[in-house]
Motif scaffolding. Structure first.
Motif, PDB file in Angstrom:
ATOM      1  N   UNK A   1       7.807  25.853  14.445  1.00 39.34           N
ATOM      2  CA  UNK A   1       8.051  24.431  14.699  1.00 39.34           C
ATOM      3  C   UNK A   1       7.181  23.550  13.817  1.00 39.34           C
ATOM      4  N   UNK A   2       5.896  23.955  13.612  1.00 39.12           N
ATOM      5  CA  UNK A   2       5.013  23.198  12.730  1.00 39.12           C
ATOM      6  C   UNK A   2       5.527  23.218  11.291  1.00 39.12           C
ATOM      7  N   UNK A   3       6.001  24.370  10.852  1.00 41.68           N
ATOM      8  CA  UNK A   3       6.553  24.482   9.498  1.00 41.68           C
ATOM      9  C   UNK A   3       7.754  23.559   9.330  1.00 41.68           C
ATOM     10  N   UNK A   4       8.602  23.524  10.325  1.00 41.92           N
ATOM     11  CA  UNK A   4       9.796  22.686  10.270  1.00 41.92           C
ATOM     12  C   UNK A   4       9.412  21.205  10.228  1.00 41.92           C
ATOM     13  N   UNK A   5       8.403  20.830  11.047  1.00 45.46           N
ATOM     14  CA  UNK A   5       7.967  19.430  11.056  1.00 45.46           C
ATOM     15  C   UNK A   5       7.418  19.022   9.697  1.00 45.46           C
ATOM     16  N   UNK A   6       6.599  19.905   9.094  1.00 50.19           N
ATOM     17  CA  UNK A   6       6.032  19.605   7.783  1.00 50.19           C
ATOM     18  C   UNK A   6       7.123  19.498   6.729  1.00 50.19           C
ATOM     19  N   UNK A   7       8.115  20.380   6.815  1.00 50.75           N
ATOM     20  CA  UNK A   7       9.225  20.353   5.856  1.00 50.75           C
ATOM     21  C   UNK A   7      10.038  19.066   6.001  1.00 50.75           C
ATOM     22  N   UNK A   8      10.273  18.666   7.268  1.00 50.63           N
ATOM     23  CA  UNK A   8      11.029  17.437   7.503  1.00 50.63           C
ATOM     24  C   UNK A   8      10.263  16.230   6.987  1.00 50.63           C
ATOM     25  N   UNK A   9       8.942  16.213   7.243  1.00 52.03           N
ATOM     26  CA  UNK A   9       8.122  15.097   6.779  1.00 52.03           C
ATOM     27  C   UNK A   9       8.126  15.019   5.261  1.00 52.03           C
ATOM     28  N   UNK A  10       8.021  16.182   4.601  1.00 51.88           N
ATOM     29  CA  UNK A  10       8.041  16.213   3.144  1.00 51.88           C
ATOM     30  C   UNK A  10       9.387  15.731   2.601  1.00 51.88           C
ATOM     31  N   UNK A  11      10.454  16.101   3.286  1.00 56.59           N
ATOM     32  CA  UNK A  11      11.794  15.696   2.865  1.00 56.59           C
ATOM     33  C   UNK A  11      11.965  14.181   3.008  1.00 56.59           C
ATOM     34  N   UNK A  12      11.454  13.645   4.125  1.00 55.79           N
ATOM     35  CA  UNK A  12      11.553  12.199   4.333  1.00 55.79           C
ATOM     36  C   UNK A  12      10.699  11.459   3.310  1.00 55.79           C
ATOM     37  N   UNK A  13       9.534  12.026   2.972  1.00 50.43           N
ATOM     38  CA  UNK A  13       8.687  11.413   1.966  1.00 50.43           C
ATOM     39  C   UNK A  13       9.394  11.363   0.619  1.00 50.43           C
ATOM     40  N   UNK A  14      10.043  12.470   0.245  1.00 52.99           N
ATOM     41  CA  UNK A  14      10.767  12.509  -1.031  1.00 52.99           C
ATOM     42  C   UNK A  14      11.885  11.475  -1.052  1.00 52.99           C
TER      43      UNK A  14
ATOM     44  N   UNK B   1       0.846  -1.173   0.000  1.00 53.54           N
ATOM     45  CA  UNK B   1       0.000   0.000   0.000  1.00 53.54           C
ATOM     46  C   UNK B   1       0.887   1.230   0.000  1.00 53.54           C
ATOM     47  N   UNK B   2       0.802   1.989  -1.064  1.00 48.42           N
ATOM     48  CA  UNK B   2       1.687   3.152  -1.202  1.00 48.42           C
ATOM     49  C   UNK B   2       1.002   4.423  -0.753  1.00 48.42           C
ATOM     50  N   UNK B   3       1.801   5.400  -0.377  1.00 49.57           N
ATOM     51  CA  UNK B   3       1.266   6.712  -0.043  1.00 49.57           C
ATOM     52  C   UNK B   3       0.765   7.383  -1.297  1.00 49.57           C
ATOM     53  N   UNK B   4      -0.262   8.184  -1.145  1.00 54.06           N
ATOM     54  CA  UNK B   4      -0.805   8.900  -2.299  1.00 54.06           C
ATOM     55  C   UNK B   4       0.056  10.082  -2.688  1.00 54.06           C
ATOM     56  N   UNK B   5       1.074  10.360  -1.890  1.00 50.36           N
ATOM     57  CA  UNK B   5       1.901  11.540  -2.124  1.00 50.36           C
ATOM     58  C   UNK B   5       1.503  12.678  -1.213  1.00 50.36           C
ATOM     59  N   UNK B   6       0.366  12.548  -0.525  1.00 50.38           N
ATOM     60  CA  UNK B   6      -0.077  13.599   0.406  1.00 50.38           C
ATOM     61  C   UNK B   6       0.030  13.133   1.843  1.00 50.38           C
ATOM     62  N   UNK B   7       0.503  11.925   2.048  1.00 44.36           N
ATOM     63  CA  UNK B   7       0.633  11.413   3.405  1.00 44.36           C
ATOM     64  C   UNK B   7       1.811  10.462   3.498  1.00 44.36           C
ATOM     65  N   UNK B   8       2.301  10.244   4.694  1.00 42.48           N
ATOM     66  CA  UNK B   8       3.393   9.310   4.946  1.00 42.48           C
ATOM     67  C   UNK B   8       3.022   8.442   6.139  1.00 42.48           C
ATOM     68  N   UNK B   9       3.753   7.362   6.294  1.00 42.53           N
ATOM     69  CA  UNK B   9       3.532   6.448   7.415  1.00 42.53           C
ATOM     70  C   UNK B   9       4.703   6.581   8.388  1.00 42.53           C
ATOM     71  N   UNK B  10       4.371   6.917   9.613  1.00 45.20           N
ATOM     72  CA  UNK B  10       5.382   7.215  10.621  1.00 45.20           C
ATOM     73  C   UNK B  10       5.486   6.053  11.608  1.00 45.20           C
ATOM     74  N   UNK B  11       6.721   5.576  11.800  1.00 51.61           N
ATOM     75  CA  UNK B  11       6.985   4.521  12.783  1.00 51.61           C
ATOM     76  C   UNK B  11       7.484   5.192  14.063  1.00 51.61           C
ATOM     77  N   UNK B  12       6.756   5.023  15.162  1.00 50.29           N
ATOM     78  CA  UNK B  12       7.050   5.748  16.394  1.00 50.29           C
ATOM     79  C   UNK B  12       6.875   4.868  17.619  1.00 50.29           C
TER      80      UNK B  12
END
Length: 228
Positions: A91-104, A4-15
């Protein structure tokens, strides 16, 4: 089953967090739920879906709201409260940027893995399509003394076994041969010996044809032609 792949608008986080509301250590971020589940099993962790669109929308909504001023006796206290809210938005902007970077990065790795798998599949297909020793004539190579040198599409032992099966004698000395069967990258010393002793040579394809139709010394019945 396909992952099951991400649609490109979401990621799966292991925590390490047991639920979405709890704080925990983020081990990794994945583009597919299958990869995330495998990583979670390895870490004995949990998996949550992180929606990048909602996160970005939340960030924009916070940025659009006017800074809340805290009514205090001291003006400096109000400024500190506004600065704290700005820090939260950053901080929210940074988190979103990091998530987008990890997704890429995850998508890039997935593409590389797919290319690697495709290359391996093509290599296997090519290997499976290699030549096989044909059904030969009885004593098709009778009267020949041969030696194999170099590398072959079929392994050398299979070729040597076929040669013996169909009547040839194997030799370890080039001087004693009627023919030397040359594969790819034959030994330089052997090439010199072949020239010095004036020994005849043949290719692997010639050898396979001899097996099927009879070698240079063959005097038996001709091979039956297969119907097309």
């Amino acid at each position: 089953m396909a992952p099951k792949n991400s649609s490109g608008t979401s990621v799966w986080v292991v925590t390490s967090a047991p639920d979405r509301e709890s704080e925990g250590v983020v081990y990794s971020v994945h583009a597919s739920e299958t990869d995330a589940s495998d990583a979670a099993n390895a870490e004995d962790a949990s998996v949550f879906k992180y929606d990048l669109v909602k996160a970005a929308a939340s960030t924009k909504e916070k940025a659009a709201k006017p800074a809340t001023k805290v009514k205090k006796d001291s003006k400096s206290t109000s400024v500190v409260a506004e600065d704290d809210e700005d820090d939260d938005m950053e901080g929210d902007d940074e988190d979103a940027a990091k998530a987008a970077k990890k997704l890429a990065a995850a998508e890039k790795k997935a593409a590389a893995d797919a290319k690697k798998a495709d290359t391996a599949a093509k290599a296997k297909e090519k290997k499976d399509a290699r030549k096989t020793i044909p059904q030969g004539l009885p004593n098709a190579l009778g009267g020949l003394t041969i030696l194999f040198t170099g590398t072959f599409e079929l392994d050398r032992k299979s070729c040597e076994a076929a040669a013996v099966k169909y009547g040839a004698t194997l030799s370890k000395k080039i001087a004693d041969c009627d023919y030397v069967i040359l594969g790819a990258k034959p030994g330089p010393k052997k090439l010199v010996e072949i020239e010095d002793d004036n020994i005849q040579t043949a290719k692997e394809s010639d050898f396979l044809n001899w097996v099927a139709d009879g070698g240079p010394e063959y005097n038996g019945p001709a091979a039956k032609k297969q119907k097309v």
